[in-house]
Design an enzyme around this catalytic site. Structure first.
Site, PDB file in Angstrom:
ATOM      1  N   ASP A 100      -6.204  -8.846   5.392  1.00  0.00           N
ATOM      2  CA  ASP A 100      -6.458  -7.224   6.099  1.00  0.00           C
ATOM      3  C   ASP A 100      -8.027  -6.821   5.396  1.00  0.00           C
ATOM      4  O   ASP A 100      -7.815  -5.562   4.888  1.00  0.00           O
ATOM      5  CB  ASP A 100      -5.445  -6.492   5.358  1.00  0.00           C
ATOM      6  CG  ASP A 100      -5.304  -4.733   6.138  1.00  0.00           C
ATOM      7  OD1 ASP A 100      -6.159  -4.929   7.105  1.00  0.00           O
ATOM      8  OD2 ASP A 100      -4.771  -4.118   5.655  1.00  0.00           O
ATOM      9  N   ASN A 142      -0.642   0.488  -3.281  1.00  0.00           N
ATOM     10  CA  ASN A 142       0.534   0.666  -2.709  1.00  0.00           C
ATOM     11  C   ASN A 142       1.172  -0.979  -2.698  1.00  0.00           C
ATOM     12  O   ASN A 142       2.561  -0.991  -2.943  1.00  0.00           O
ATOM     13  CB  ASN A 142       0.502   1.072  -1.420  1.00  0.00           C
ATOM     14  CG  ASN A 142       1.631   1.014  -0.725  1.00  0.00           C
ATOM     15  OD1 ASN A 142       2.923   1.606  -0.989  1.00  0.00           O
ATOM     16  ND2 ASN A 142       1.959   0.210   0.390  1.00  0.00           N
ATOM     17  N   HIS A 143       0.297  -1.814  -2.381  1.00  0.00           N
ATOM     18  CA  HIS A 143       0.748  -3.280  -2.108  1.00  0.00           C
ATOM     19  C   HIS A 143      -0.362  -4.170  -2.609  1.00  0.00           C
ATOM     20  O   HIS A 143      -1.788  -3.890  -3.220  1.00  0.00           O
ATOM     21  CB  HIS A 143       0.847  -3.482  -0.740  1.00  0.00           C
ATOM     22  CG  HIS A 143      -0.035  -3.095  -0.005  1.00  0.00           C
ATOM     23  ND1 HIS A 143      -0.131  -1.878   0.484  1.00  0.00           N
ATOM     24  CD2 HIS A 143      -1.259  -3.554   0.340  1.00  0.00           C
ATOM     25  CE1 HIS A 143      -1.237  -1.745   1.075  1.00  0.00           C
ATOM     26  NE2 HIS A 143      -2.051  -2.905   0.940  1.00  0.00           N
ATOM     27  N   GLN A 208       1.318  -8.014   2.477  1.00  0.00           N
ATOM     28  CA  GLN A 208       1.077  -7.183   1.598  1.00  0.00           C
ATOM     29  C   GLN A 208       2.578  -6.397   1.325  1.00  0.00           C
ATOM     30  O   GLN A 208       3.010  -5.419   1.498  1.00  0.00           O
ATOM     31  CB  GLN A 208       0.444  -6.066   2.369  1.00  0.00           C
ATOM     32  CG  GLN A 208      -1.038  -6.299   2.946  1.00  0.00           C
ATOM     33  CD  GLN A 208      -1.582  -5.473   3.888  1.00  0.00           C
ATOM     34  OE1 GLN A 208      -1.047  -4.890   4.872  1.00  0.00           O
ATOM     35  NE2 GLN A 208      -2.758  -5.045   3.677  1.00  0.00           N
ATOM     36  N   ASP A 210       5.081  -4.272  -0.892  1.00  0.00           N
ATOM     37  CA  ASP A 210       4.826  -3.086  -1.847  1.00  0.00           C
ATOM     38  C   ASP A 210       5.179  -3.342  -3.204  1.00  0.00           C
ATOM     39  O   ASP A 210       6.194  -3.873  -3.605  1.00  0.00           O
ATOM     40  CB  ASP A 210       5.846  -2.064  -1.353  1.00  0.00           C
ATOM     41  CG  ASP A 210       5.236  -1.376  -0.032  1.00  0.00           C
ATOM     42  OD1 ASP A 210       4.409  -1.897   0.688  1.00  0.00           O
ATOM     43  OD2 ASP A 210       5.115  -0.223   0.066  1.00  0.00           O
ATOM     44  N   ARG A 238     -10.947   6.329  -3.560  1.00  0.00           N
ATOM     45  CA  ARG A 238     -10.222   6.808  -2.300  1.00  0.00           C
ATOM     46  C   ARG A 238      -8.771   6.190  -2.400  1.00  0.00           C
ATOM     47  O   ARG A 238      -8.664   4.905  -2.475  1.00  0.00           O
ATOM     48  CB  ARG A 238     -10.932   6.345  -1.082  1.00  0.00           C
ATOM     49  CG  ARG A 238     -10.424   6.662   0.239  1.00  0.00           C
ATOM     50  CD  ARG A 238      -9.712   5.284   0.650  1.00  0.00           C
ATOM     51  NE  ARG A 238      -9.330   5.272   2.093  1.00  0.00           N
ATOM     52  CZ  ARG A 238      -8.149   4.461   2.777  1.00  0.00           C
ATOM     53  NH1 ARG A 238      -7.975   3.538   1.882  1.00  0.00           N
ATOM     54  NH2 ARG A 238      -7.967   4.527   3.791  1.00  0.00           N
ATOM     55  N   ASP A 240      -5.615   4.583  -1.168  1.00  0.00           N
ATOM     56  CA  ASP A 240      -5.057   4.073  -0.026  1.00  0.00           C
ATOM     57  C   ASP A 240      -3.449   4.494   0.003  1.00  0.00           C
ATOM     58  O   ASP A 240      -2.873   4.391  -0.952  1.00  0.00           O
ATOM     59  CB  ASP A 240      -5.423   2.601   0.039  1.00  0.00           C
ATOM     60  CG  ASP A 240      -4.770   1.902   1.285  1.00  0.00           C
ATOM     61  OD1 ASP A 240      -5.675   2.139   2.236  1.00  0.00           O
ATOM     62  OD2 ASP A 240      -4.113   1.065   1.267  1.00  0.00           O
ATOM     63  N   GLU A 282      -5.838   9.290   1.025  1.00  0.00           N
ATOM     64  CA  GLU A 282      -5.573   8.805   2.492  1.00  0.00           C
ATOM     65  C   GLU A 282      -4.086   9.270   2.564  1.00  0.00           C
ATOM     66  O   GLU A 282      -3.187   8.408   2.366  1.00  0.00           O
ATOM     67  CB  GLU A 282      -5.769   7.205   2.560  1.00  0.00           C
ATOM     68  CG  GLU A 282      -5.561   7.053   4.287  1.00  0.00           C
ATOM     69  CD  GLU A 282      -5.132   5.692   4.554  1.00  0.00           C
ATOM     70  OE1 GLU A 282      -5.043   5.469   5.655  1.00  0.00           O
ATOM     71  OE2 GLU A 282      -4.399   4.938   3.622  1.00  0.00           O
ATOM     72  N   HIS A 348     -12.594   3.660   9.149  1.00  0.00           N
ATOM     73  CA  HIS A 348     -12.729   2.241   9.598  1.00  0.00           C
ATOM     74  C   HIS A 348     -11.553   1.652  10.478  1.00  0.00           C
ATOM     75  O   HIS A 348     -11.232   0.415  10.657  1.00  0.00           O
ATOM     76  CB  HIS A 348     -12.775   1.490   8.131  1.00  0.00           C
ATOM     77  CG  HIS A 348     -11.583   1.690   7.099  1.00  0.00           C
ATOM     78  ND1 HIS A 348     -11.266   3.123   6.689  1.00  0.00           N
ATOM     79  CD2 HIS A 348     -10.452   0.916   6.849  1.00  0.00           C
ATOM     80  CE1 HIS A 348     -10.161   3.075   6.298  1.00  0.00           C
ATOM     81  NE2 HIS A 348      -9.771   1.868   5.883  1.00  0.00           N
ATOM     82  N   ASP A 349     -10.512   2.640  10.666  1.00  0.00           N
ATOM     83  CA  ASP A 349      -9.448   2.576  11.148  1.00  0.00           C
ATOM     84  C   ASP A 349      -9.413   3.032  12.606  1.00  0.00           C
ATOM     85  O   ASP A 349     -10.636   3.443  12.819  1.00  0.00           O
ATOM     86  CB  ASP A 349      -8.284   3.165  10.461  1.00  0.00           C
ATOM     87  CG  ASP A 349      -7.817   2.331   9.076  1.00  0.00           C
ATOM     88  OD1 ASP A 349      -8.057   1.127   9.079  1.00  0.00           O
ATOM     89  OD2 ASP A 349      -7.338   2.924   8.169  1.00  0.00           O
TER      90      ASP A 349
HETATM   91  C1  NOJ Z   1      -4.944   2.081   4.900  1.00  0.00           C
HETATM   92  C2  NOJ Z   1      -6.049   1.394   5.308  1.00  0.00           C
HETATM   93  O1  NOJ Z   1      -7.189   2.530   5.866  1.00  0.00           O
HETATM   94  C3  NOJ Z   1      -6.152   0.386   6.190  1.00  0.00           C
HETATM   95  O2  NOJ Z   1      -7.091  -0.034   6.760  1.00  0.00           O
HETATM   96  C4  NOJ Z   1      -5.342  -0.729   5.773  1.00  0.00           C
HETATM   97  O3  NOJ Z   1      -4.952  -1.703   6.582  1.00  0.00           O
HETATM   98  C5  NOJ Z   1      -3.782  -0.296   5.008  1.00  0.00           C
HETATM   99  N1  NOJ Z   1      -4.186   1.150   4.460  1.00  0.00           N
HETATM  100  C6  NOJ Z   1      -3.275  -1.089   4.331  1.00  0.00           C
HETATM  101  O4  NOJ Z   1      -3.882  -1.306   2.883  1.00  0.00           O
END
Ligand code: NOJ
Length: 570
Positions: A100, A142-143, A208, A210, A238, A240, A282, A348-349
């Site tokens: 990822d 988180n993971h 991933q 948790d 930042r 996540d 985020e 980036h998403d």
């Molecule tokens: C949020 C991130 O912005 C994203 O790019 C990522 O795939 C997920 N969290 C998992 O970490």
């Protein structure tokens, strides 16, 4: 009387040169003084930050292996300084199998070898500090990756301590196929694990797992990670996936219970090492949840991305009517005084349009991402800004709205030159192609023709047409425009710190700021028709001084805008 310089004696010429240099340095000093004044009136560095987000691997390759690295990034700092940004947000750079794009970590304390060494990182940090650029890093706690030694151990030994670091269920949970963050790609949130005979929880992809934040050791580990990087000099993180770090998965996928105290703990830990450092969250949450995430006095998160305003901005642009955007800003007005919103256009998403009503989302799709290949996860658009908005004036008005939005601002690398997307790449990789620097091999990103991810090399957005060097030479380019907007933004701390109000207008978006003795008015036209701007009656005594060229501030052309200093009338 002016003296033409070529008629002067050598002595006089040297004298004139000296005077000009003195005048120039005086002017620069004044600017420096003004910047210093602004700094001193700014309670926290982050309130007026202009953040630049990048992936080290996609930015600049120094050794020709086809992947960007810290050395390459360090060599690009003069570019970023010149752009005017005040902080860099680094996407994950720790070791990762990259399933990822780095958001699946195998060692929280390391640096991915492909991106450089610890020394390269330290050199970068030093160079950024020397340029007064703050550094934020992504922290993905988180993971972990399934490849992380902790998860390997958790699988191998169900009685060992690492087993408890993850979230397990002996029976298949009823909601095993609910709560996926990547619907359409991800099919479940609880996956059966052969070696243990149990199900493990993963809010994101199945690679991933948790971490279990109900386990005190995991919480201590998270604090260790933050402390470690703060000691390496980073100015913050930042964070996540905040809502998922603090949720209790077994309380249900729909409306899980949250452990907000975890955020208090993380911030308290940060404060111990560096009281100025921050957590930028985020957390794409609803208006009524914001207070819980910031915490009273921003003791939990100090900054939060304003995802809500972002989606309503795209809706308002699609509709040609700013009303919904203004309403979204109002709904997200509340925040502690030490907390700050971060506004952005692209990240980036995918652009997440989840909080729009179906009809509103349809309109945004229709206007900016009509093809199925442009849409993702049933809620968003996986495109860069320029190919979406297309018209230069629409792109510019979007940037002007961004830089005048109440809060701090974030831009994503490559957006400042209007880079395109590569829809042939899967999911969100479409907007993560390498930076386009010039017209040479691989767009100047790497000396190698083989890059770890393809550089866009075809069509209107290919590196031959869209690149930094080309735009650097063109005063009319998007790059020069964005740079001028960043510089203008930095002259106006009232945007980050002031009181603001939206003037009622059905046709224009009119925002007024007041901070100490500074007053600013910004006017934006979201429509394809030109509009007349008539200042509200409470401004009639004041003098409005336009700050931008291009229009007189009375007629605002289609997708036009103007910023005014307000000088109070007596
Ligand atoms: C949020 C991130 O912005 C994203 O790019 C990522 O795939 C997920 N969290 C998992 O970490």
């Amino acid at each position: 009387m002016t003296v033409p310089i070529f008629h002067c004696t050598l002595r006089l010429r040297s004298y004139i040169l000296l005077v000009s240099l003195l005048l120039l340095s005086c002017q620069q000093n004044n600017e420096g003084q003004r910047a210093a004044e602004l700094q001193s009136t700014t309670p926290s560095w982050y309130a007026n930050a202009v953040i630049y987000n990048l992936n080290v691997g996609s930015f600049k390759d120094s050794d020709g292996d086809g992947r960007g690295d810290f050395k390459g990034l360090t060599s690009s700092l003069s570019y970023l300084s010149d752009l005017g940004i005040t902080a860099i947000w680094l996407a994950p750079f720790q070791p990762s199998p990259d399933q990822d794009d780095g958001y699946d970590i195998t060692d929280y304390f390391g640096i991915d070898k492909r991106l450089g060494t610890k020394e390269d990182f330290q050199t970068f940090m030093k160079a950024a500090k020397a340029r007064q650029i703050h550094v934020l890093m992504d922290i993905v706690i988180n993971h972990t990756s399934v490849e992380h030694p902790w998860f390997k151990s958790a699988r191998a030994d169900t009685s060992g301590k690492y087993h408890q670091w993850y979230v397990w269920a002996s029976q298949k949970p009823k909601d095993f196929d609910q709560g996926m963050v990547f619907p359409g790609v991800q099919t479940e949130t609880w996956t059966f694990d052969e070696p243990t005979g149990k199900f493990y929880f993963h809010r994101f992809y199945d690679f991933q797992p948790d971490l279990n934040y109900q386990n005190q050791e995991v919480r201590l580990m998270a604090r260790d990670v933050l402390r470690y990087w703060l000691k390496q000099g980073v100015d913050g993180f930042r964070l996540d996936a905040v809502p998922f770090v603090i949720d209790k998965p077994e309380t249900g996928a729909k409306d899980p219970e949250h452990m907000f105290e975890i955020l208090d703990e993380l911030t308290a830990e940060i404060r111990k090492v560096n009281p100025e450092a921050i957590l930028l969250g985020e957390a794409n949450v609803a208006a009524e949840e914001n207070t819980d995430y910031f915490g009273k006095d921003a003791t939990r998160l100090q900054m939060m991305f304003n995802f809500y305003a972002n989606q309503y901005l795209f809706y308002a642009l699609a509709k040609g009517d700013p009303t919904a955007y203004g309403k979204a800003l109002e709904e997200f007005r509340d925040k502690p005084s030490k907390g700050q919103w971060v506004h952005f256009l692209r990240n980036h998403d995918e652009i997440d349009l989840d909080r729009l009503e179906k009809k509103q989302r349809e309109l945004v799709y229709q206007r900016f991402g009509p093809e199925a290949s442009m849409q993702l996860y049933d809620r968003g658009i996986r495109r860069r800004l320029a190919p979406m908005l297309v018209k230069p004036e629409l792109i510019k008005v979007a940037y002007s709205v961004l830089f005048s939005a109440p809060g701090a601002q974030m831009i994503r690398y490559g957006e400042e030159i209007g880079m395109g997307d590569d829809l042939a790449l899967r999911e969100r990789l479409s907007v993560r192609t390498p930076m386009q620097w010039n017209e040479s091999t691989s767009g100047g990103f790497s000396s190698s023709k083989e890059t770890y991810r393809p550089v866009i090399a075809y069509g209107g957005y290919g590196y031959q047409k869209i690149n930094v060097v080309r735009q650097f030479k063109d005063p009319q380019s998007l790059l020069e425009f964005v740079k001028s907007m960043i510089h203008l933004r930095r002259q106006h701390p009232e945007i980050g710190l002031g009181n603001w109000k939206i003037h009622p207008s059905s046709q224009l978006f009119i925002l007024e700021y007041q901070y100490q003795d500074k007053r600013l008015l910004t006017v934006h036209n979201f429509s394809a028709e030109s509009r007349t701007f008539e200042p509200a009656s409470d401004l009639s005594k004041d003098r409005l001084r336009p700050l931008l060229s291009g229009n007189d501030g009375k007629t605002i052309p289609a997708y036009g805008f103007q910023w005014f200093n307000i000088n109070s009338g007596s």
